[in-house]
Design a protein around this motif. Structure first.
Motif, mmCIF file in Angstrom:
data_model
loop_
_atom_site.group_PDB
_atom_site.id
_atom_site.type_symbol
_atom_site.label_atom_id
_atom_site.label_comp_id
_atom_site.label_asym_id
_atom_site.label_seq_id
_atom_site.Cartn_x
_atom_site.Cartn_y
_atom_site.Cartn_z
ATOM 1 N N LEU A 87 0.996 -1.212 0.082
ATOM 2 C CA LEU A 87 0.138 -0.033 -0.011
ATOM 3 C C LEU A 87 0.857 1.192 0.116
ATOM 4 C CD1 LEU A 87 -2.846 -0.974 2.410
ATOM 5 C CD2 LEU A 87 -2.968 -0.931 -0.019
ATOM 6 N N SER A 156 2.575 -11.992 6.426
ATOM 7 C CA SER A 156 2.819 -10.608 7.012
ATOM 8 C C SER A 156 1.472 -9.946 7.334
ATOM 9 C CB SER A 156 3.194 -9.667 5.781
ATOM 10 O OG SER A 156 3.142 -8.441 6.085
ATOM 11 N N THR A 157 1.688 -9.230 8.440
ATOM 12 C CA THR A 157 0.359 -8.383 8.937
ATOM 13 C C THR A 157 0.825 -6.816 8.854
ATOM 14 O OG1 THR A 157 1.533 -8.549 11.085
ATOM 15 C CG2 THR A 157 -0.146 -10.178 10.603
ATOM 16 N N ILE A 158 1.653 -6.379 7.897
ATOM 17 C CA ILE A 158 1.747 -5.057 7.758
ATOM 18 C C ILE A 158 0.660 -4.453 7.164
ATOM 19 C CG2 ILE A 158 3.458 -3.667 6.741
ATOM 20 C CD1 ILE A 158 5.228 -5.815 6.428
ATOM 21 N N THR A 159 0.266 -3.318 7.726
ATOM 22 C CA THR A 159 -0.839 -2.311 7.139
ATOM 23 C C THR A 159 -0.189 -0.857 6.893
ATOM 24 O OG1 THR A 159 -1.716 -1.719 9.271
ATOM 25 C CG2 THR A 159 -2.437 -3.707 8.191
ATOM 26 N N LEU A 160 -0.757 -0.290 6.163
ATOM 27 C CA LEU A 160 -0.293 1.013 5.937
ATOM 28 C C LEU A 160 -0.209 2.050 7.317
ATOM 29 C CD1 LEU A 160 0.568 3.403 3.979
ATOM 30 C CD2 LEU A 160 -1.676 3.905 3.441
ATOM 31 N N SER A 162 -0.099 0.901 10.288
ATOM 32 C CA SER A 162 0.955 0.371 11.150
ATOM 33 C C SER A 162 2.339 1.139 10.722
ATOM 34 C CB SER A 162 1.207 -0.824 11.124
ATOM 35 O OG SER A 162 1.775 -1.595 9.944
#
Length: 375
Positions: A87, A156-160, A162
């Motif tokens: 993102l 992955s649990t990466i979010t914008l 975070s």
């Protein structure tokens, strides 16, 4: 050439490509960020656009080269970063797409509202990438939430959201301030009169912001849980990040600097170059070269602190990608090195020739003959 040496060379080449992008594309991003402020009239803004119009596409090639190098030399890093930061990358690409549209369409219609819209679009296209790239670097020091299962499948649990944490936003502002300084230095070289005067007025404030924010980021980093490999390191081992153990602790990101104090040259050079660029405003070419040292030294500072980590993991530190376990095969690195040795000097020579051809300031009389000409 052994595998360890090849990995180190490609780590250094990755840094060189990132520096090349920050220096070459940095000044036109900074110029776009300054466009609505240093150009008050339509003619002044067209002068600003004309300083980067002929070169921005060539400069952006460094971004593509950096992505290509990661894809070919560091496949796990490419997969993890481009998937996890998807993102953020999409946001950067949207902003970068505004630049060619703005450069091409801005002067096609003479209506003030039309041109003002594209001026601010170019502004967004300069500010957003500068900020987001810094945010990405900030998250490297905090670690990003990803892991691998036993079959090396990526999770992955990466979010914008975070990624937009306080420390990373601070590093983003460090990036933006150094890019604005570099852009103002470019305008100091390529313009005259009131536009040049306004660019010179921006330089001290941008340099001051960079130095203060850079120092704050460094102080904050002393309290950040850094990463350290605790198991035996196999520099020529297989590219499997799960074969090591990693511990975290405050101050670990300064371990390389404690081991080799000469590395402090990088951050000191960045701060000194910012101040010297301002002091040399009366000599535009020298000031521009000094401003180019600011992003170069800043990226070197970050890279030297992170080494050997490329992408630390906050959810599973063992899964962190390093120089020793995230590269392509020895044969691939060797072939790519041969190609780079041949073609990189050609690219640099052509770039130098192009800038020599385009040397000299942009003057109002060079664009006054047709108000529809952008560059």
């Amino acid at each position: 050439m052994d595998y360890e040496t090849l990995r180190l060379i490609w780590w250094a080449l990755l840094g060189i490509l990132l520096i090349g992008f920050a220096v070459m594309d940095g000044f036109d991003l900074g110029t776009a960020a300054l466009l609505p402020f240093v150009g008050r009239t339509d003619t002044e803004r067209r002068i600003v656009i004309n300083t980067v119009g002929p070169v921005w596409e060539g400069n952006q090639v460094w971004f593509i080269l950096g992505g290509g190098a990661i894809f070919a030399a560091w496949p796990p890093l490419y997969a993890a970063s481009f998937s996890g930061f998807y993102l953020a990358m999409f946001l950067v690409l949207v902003a970068l797409i505004l630049r060619p549209a703005g450069f091409k369409y801005r002067s096609k219609v003479e209506a003030p509202a039309w041109r003002s819209f594209w001026d601010w679009a170019l502004f967004v296209g300069g500010v957003v990438p500068s900020l987001v790239f810094g945010v990405a670097f900030g998250n490297l020091f905090l670690g990003v939430p990803f892991s691998y299962d036993s079959d090396l499948r990526f999770h992955s649990t990466i979010t914008l959201i975070s990624l937009l944490n306080p420390f990373s936003l601070l590093v983003g502002l460090v990036s933006l301030s150094m890019i604005v300084l570099h852009g103002a230095s470019w305008l100091n070289v390529k313009t005259e009169g009131i536009v040049q005067a306004r660019a010179r007025m921006v330089m001290p404030w941008a340099a001051l912001a960079f130095v203060v924010l850079f120092a704050l980021a460094g102080i904050w980093l002393t309290r950040v849980e850094g990463y350290h490999i605790t198991s035996a390191i196999a520099p020529d081992g297989p590219s499997n990040p799960l074969l090591k153990s990693v511990a975290q602790g405050p101050g670990n990101w300064f371990a390389n600097y404690a081991t080799n104090p000469l590395l402090w040259i990088a951050p000191v050079l960045g701060v000194a170059a910012a101040g010297l660029a301002v002091a040399a405003r009366g000599k535009p070419a020298l000031a521009f070269l000094l401003s180019a040292l600011v992003p170069a030294a800043t990226i070197a500072t970050a890279g030297l602190a992170l080494f050997p980590f490329l992408l630390p993991s906050s959810s599973d530190p063992t899964a962190s990608l390093t120089v020793w376990d995230a590269s392509s095969s020895k044969l691939t690195l060797m072939i790519m090195l041969g190609v780079t040795v041949v073609f990189l000097p050609i690219v640099l020579a052509y770039t130098a020739w192009a800038f020599r051809v385009l040397r000299g300031p942009v003057k109002p009389d060079t664009i006054a003959s047709d108000s529809r000409i952008a560059y």
